[in-house]
Write a protein that holds these residues in place. Structure first.
Motif, short mmCIF file in Angstrom:
data_model
loop_
_atom_site.label_atom_id
_atom_site.label_comp_id
_atom_site.label_asym_id
_atom_site.label_seq_id
_atom_site.Cartn_x
_atom_site.Cartn_y
_atom_site.Cartn_z
N PRO A 127 0.81 -1.23 0.00
CA PRO A 127 0.00 0.00 0.00
C PRO A 127 0.84 1.28 0.00
CG PRO A 127 -0.26 -1.19 2.07
CD PRO A 127 0.49 -2.08 1.15
N TYR A 128 2.00 1.21 0.67
CA TYR A 128 2.88 2.39 0.74
C TYR A 128 3.33 2.77 -0.68
CZ TYR A 128 5.96 5.37 3.56
OH TYR A 128 6.55 6.43 4.20
N TRP B 37 2.01 1.89 -3.50
CA TRP B 37 0.86 2.26 -4.32
C TRP B 37 0.51 3.74 -4.12
CZ3 TRP B 37 -2.16 -0.69 -7.76
CH2 TRP B 37 -3.28 -0.01 -8.26
N MET B 38 0.41 4.13 -2.84
CA MET B 38 0.00 5.51 -2.56
C MET B 38 1.10 6.49 -2.97
SD MET B 38 -3.04 5.29 -1.68
CE MET B 38 -3.48 6.96 -1.25
N ALA B 39 2.36 6.11 -2.78
CA ALA B 39 3.45 7.00 -3.19
C ALA B 39 3.40 7.20 -4.70
CB ALA B 39 4.79 6.41 -2.76
N LEU B 40 3.12 6.11 -5.42
CA LEU B 40 3.13 6.16 -6.87
C LEU B 40 1.90 6.87 -7.44
CD1 LEU B 40 4.78 5.20 -9.29
CD2 LEU B 40 3.48 3.08 -9.27
N PHE B 41 0.73 6.60 -6.87
CA PHE B 41 -0.50 7.08 -7.49
C PHE B 41 -1.17 8.22 -6.72
CE2 PHE B 41 -0.36 2.67 -9.19
CZ PHE B 41 -0.16 3.04 -10.52
#
Lengths: 272, 304
Positions: free
Chosen positions: B18-19, B21-25
């Protein structure tokens, strides 16, 4: 003088509750009733009829958009549930780790972030890496938004359960991953399912983020409805809206049944 | 204790996916918004002149890129009244709507907290259900009711309150109705959560000590509900500032909220750099409310 005992329901409380709930439900009830109106004039009652539902079945563009929306919602809700549950686990079970504040910040911000900002920023990312826009870009965007809602729902459940169970399992030599699968997951399952359902309906509902991140020719249901609504009220739109409300009602009823069957202990602290 | 330490590491592992994912998107895209907001508008596909990538040409390339950055878009935002007025209107609308919701939501949440214990979950579900129902559909339902020959005008005329149909659509009144209708659950739920914690014994003690009901409400109930008020206000205020759909469908088109201006710049004018600059300023305006909200959320979920 008959004094009401303190803390009891006063007439004022009852009136506030009744008016409040009427305000929340009447508009939708009216919409549903008028979707069965036989008259072409939206505001003239011409008797009961299901003709608008029949006409809807011939609207290919609307059906295609509905198909796209359901596929996006199913895929993004599933991805969001996995990622959101992992995030909730990390936040409520992990001790402090580097970048933890940033992590929780990134998870809570999208809950209130104006959708125009989230939508625009994701679109610019997709354009920068030259991705073809369509099903997958919308799915990624919806996963990003809805995994935060899943994380909050699951996290509040994780906070309210008895940790000694999973600790007992691990003290008895159970590896953490196995302890999660056999002890923690069954307990938080209602919250995980509720999270999936919430993610599904949020995705099905989103107009703004989908408008930014979709490509030409691939409309979702809200985009399609929005372009029709801008042109005015139509009986067909009443019909499609009623169908969506019915679908969501089924989802909510099944969610509450699941919750009831697994008899949630303590208060469900989910803020949503 | 041993088990806790054992569990800490897998929890960190759980954070990885999740980390990233959120950093990327979520985080990374903001960098692109800032970058595009500093570039020039062009008639092209995509419609902006890209700032040279830093990777090309090392330090010299970096300096060249810096030289290309332009603050023109931000200058435009300040100099053209349209934008300043949009921001002001957004903040005003959000403040007024939030105040109305606090006034309406408080008595409802209070009534819920006073219900018998077994009815409280039912009332909570009843408040949550409309939130699950499609946002767009709820706005559309109001267009049905508020239009010229809609149910509201018919009712008012039948009751002889008005003689001629009133124009509701494309007015601020309609927009406020739509906003209050859509966001009210976000106000009620945090209020209810904090009011439900109120110990009736405190009110009885206040009454025993000679405090009037009104004074007891002001001195006992209100302070206890303040965290709920804070959460409810932020949960409504922040997204309303950037709201697009409701003003677009219900309000008139003479005065725009900032979400509408951004939408217009992006979709109609195809001016991505100005749209990005608008988003950057909007984010800056919302930064403080966002940070306060983060603190509240972290405290409430006990992660801090």
């Amino acid at each position: 003088m008959a004094t009401r005992s303190i803390g009891q329901l006063s007439p004022f409380n009852v009136v506030a509750l009744t008016l409040g709930l009427a305000f929340l439900y009447l508009p939708i009830a009216i919409l549903v009733i008028y979707s069965f109106n036989a008259s072409r004039l939206v505001n003239v009652w011409g008797g009961w009829s299901t003709r608008w539902y029949a006409e809807l079945m011939n609207d290919q563009a609307m059906l295609a958009a509905a198909g796209m929306s359901f596929r996006v919602a199913a895929v993004s809700a599933t991805a969001a549930t996995i990622l959101g549950t992992l995030a909730a686990l990390a936040l409520s079970r992990g001790e402090r780790f580097r970048g933890r504040t940033l992590f929780s910040g990134m998870l809570y911000a999208p809950l209130v972030m104006p959708e125009v900002i989230t939508g625009l920023s994701l679109l610019l990312l997709f354009v920068a890496v030259q991705t073809e826009r369509g099903f997958w870009t919308v799915t990624i965007a919806h996963t990003t938004l809805t995994m935060c809602f899943v994380a909050v729902v699951v996290q509040s459940r994780l906070g309210s359960i008895d940790r000694s169970l999973e600790e007992a399992a691990m003290d008895l030599g159970c590896p953490p991953a196995k302890a999660f699968l056999y002890v923690t997951l069954p307990i938080i399952l209602p919250a995980v399912i509720a999270g999936w359902l919430l993610a599904f309906t949020l995705s099905l509902d989103d107009l703004v983020i989908a408008s930014f991140t979709t490509g030409p020719g691939s409309s979702t249901l809200p985009i399609r409805i929005y372009s029709e609504v801008r042109l005015g009220v139509k009986p067909q739109i009443n019909a499609i809206c009623t169908l969506i409300v019915a679908a969501i009602a089924v989802v909510i009823v099944s969610a509450s049944l699941i919750a009831k069957m697994s008899s949630i202990r303590g208060e469900s602290a989910a803020p949503l | 204790m041993m088990a806790r330490r054992l569990f800490a590491r897998p929890a960190r592992i759980a954070a990885i996916a999740p980390y990233l994912w959120m950093a990327l998107f979520f985080l990374l895209p903001f960098a692109f918004v800032v970058k595009i907001s500093l570039s020039q508008t062009a008639i092209a596909q995509p419609p902006y002149v890209p700032v040279i990538a830093i990777a090309e040409g090392g330090w010299a390339g970096f300096k060249a890129a810096l030289a290309q950055l332009s603050l023109d878009n931000f200058r435009l935002l300040i100099s053209d009244n349209i934008y300043v007025l949009s921001y002001l209107r957004s903040l005003t609308v959000a403040a007024i709507a939030t105040a109305i919701m606090l006034l309406i939501g408080y008595p409802i949440a209070y009534g819920m907290a006073r219900l018998p214990a077994r009815w409280q979950p039912v009332a909570m579900v009843l408040v949550i259900v409309p939130f699950w129902t499609s946002f767009l559909i709820r706005i559309y339902a109001w267009i049905n009711i508020l239009q010229h020959d809609g149910l509201l005008n018919k009712t008012l005329m039948a009751l002889r309150i008005v003689r001629e149909p009133v124009t509701w659509l494309s007015t601020d009144t309609a927009m406020y109705i739509g906003i209050v209708y859509s966001y009210l659950p976000f106000m009620i739920l945090p209020l209810y959560a904090s009011l439900a914690k109120l110990d009736i014994g405190l009110l009885e003690a206040a009454a025993d000590l000679g405090c009037s009901r009104l004074k007891a409400f002001w001195l006992v109930t209100v302070p206890i509900s303040l965290p709920g008020v804070g959460a409810g206000v932020l949960l409504c205020f922040i997204p309303i500032v950037g709201e697009f759909v409701i003003p677009d469908l219900l309000a008139g088109s003479d005065r725009l909220m900032i979400g509408q201006t951004l939408w217009l710049e992006f979709f109609t004018n195809k001016d991505w750099p100005v749209a990005s600059a608008t988003a950057v300023v909007l984010l800056a305006v919302l930064l403080i409310p966002l940070l306060v909200y983060q603190r509240l959320q972290q405290r409430q979920l006990g992660t801090d």
